[in-house]
Write an enzyme that holds these catalytic residues in place. Sequence first.
Site, PDB file in Angstrom:
ATOM      1  N   SER A 236       2.776   7.645  -5.154  1.00 26.74           N
ATOM      2  CA  SER A 236       2.394   6.297  -5.564  1.00 26.74           C
ATOM      3  C   SER A 236       1.355   6.403  -6.677  1.00 26.74           C
ATOM      4  CB  SER A 236       1.803   5.519  -4.377  1.00 26.74           C
ATOM      5  OG  SER A 236       0.610   6.144  -3.923  1.00 26.74           O
ATOM      6  N   LYS A 237       0.888   5.265  -7.143  1.00 25.63           N
ATOM      7  CA  LYS A 237      -0.082   5.255  -8.244  1.00 25.63           C
ATOM      8  C   LYS A 237      -1.358   5.998  -7.893  1.00 25.63           C
ATOM      9  CE  LYS A 237       1.320   1.130 -10.821  1.00 25.63           C
ATOM     10  NZ  LYS A 237       0.913  -0.192 -11.333  1.00 25.63           N
TER      11      LYS A 237
END
Length: 463
Positions: A236-237
């Site tokens: 994910s980010k």
Amino acid sequence: MVRTRFAPSPTGYLHIGGVRTALFCWLYAKNQKGQFLLRIEDTDQERSTQESIATILQGMEWLSLKSDEEPVYQSQRMDLYQQKADELIESNFAYKCYCTQAELDEMRRGQVERGENPRYDGRCRKVKEPKSDQFVVRFKSPDKGEVKISDHLFGDVLVNNQELDDFVLIRSNGMPTYHFVVVVDDHDMDISHVIRGDDHLKNTAKHIHLFNAFGYQLPKFIHLPMILGSDGSRLSKRHGAMDILEYKRQGFLPEAMLNYLVRLGWSSGDQEIFTIGELIEHFDLTNLNKSSARFDLEKLQWVNQQHISKLSNTKLAELLMQLASEHNIQLPSIEKMQSFSEAYKSRVVSLKDLLTYADKLFSDNFIVDAEAAKKHLKSSIEEPLKDLVSLFEVTTWESASIHEAIDDTCKKHNIGFGKIGQPLRVAVTGITISPPIDITLTLVEKELAIQRLKSAIEYIENR
């Protein structure tokens, strides 16, 4: 001929997982003296944007993953998809389904209540006469037996045909679905090897049925394990799954980015650092890893540092000048930046860090870090700094002479080199980190260095 393709959907930015897939496709094609193609899968009109297309193309250009032919845009091939759907209907491999959304919802609700797997039950398979001008086109999936997916990494994967319902090929708005167009395009583009993420592995069963229905030859399938975050969860980010161009903005070299990503699922002995030429020479499919790799930002930074340190000073200076221009930062001459690059490049993990050091050192708006000044610019060093200024004014401005002047000052005041080195570094660079101080001093003009030293002495006097 080996022909591979990277086929992103322009519904967002180009991320780490997509780049790794594109890289493997590109490297294998280059290693095999084949061709690498780019296909923009933009049939999702609601989510696809021109901004995303531009971002993808910019990211691919930055990484130098060039397509050997003009990119293919699925949105420009609608007539072909309609023609192919009609062919499947005529050959009895597909049919028009007139079921309304309400009917589909009711059908699935009943299946769930009976404990069955929700799936389309094929009720429109035998409908011959048009019931409405609203319909979808469905593929007539085999309802018996199983389909074998032969994958390079996962071996033979068997999927029971009863798990596959009559999936949609053309939606009611006339737009084709992913499963349909990917098969049409892979055949039309003569793709020999389909390399993609393993989230598509089970979908390949549908694609094989479509290949067979058309009478197309199957490509070879290679499904790559997903990249995970550093903690083993989905990337994910917070792990680093951001727009690939953000890494460019943070000062990563494209060669380092590719070098790092290729090791997330492939190896060649114990070698860690590769040039692009070495990657093309050594890349093959036999050394792909079946296990999921974990994204590690610290390892990426280390790889980037290795590539920065191997760059020629001329190339690194050019990159710095370009980056400085983008940030409206004024730097001295390219020759001076070559010397700066030689001195600093082994001390940074990114071009951004290198630019930060250059900006601090060469800025007209020179600022000394307050904490560094408080710690190192004390009254005990005032007299040595004054003597050093006097020596510097008559010193030839080169490393050996500068070192001799500092050494003479240390002997006069009976102090170690370190006692004056750090205050001198803070006075001239504004911070506590730099290459050896005699080398660092040669990077700024003699008059400027003396001026900064005098300002430091004034600071000590005013404390």
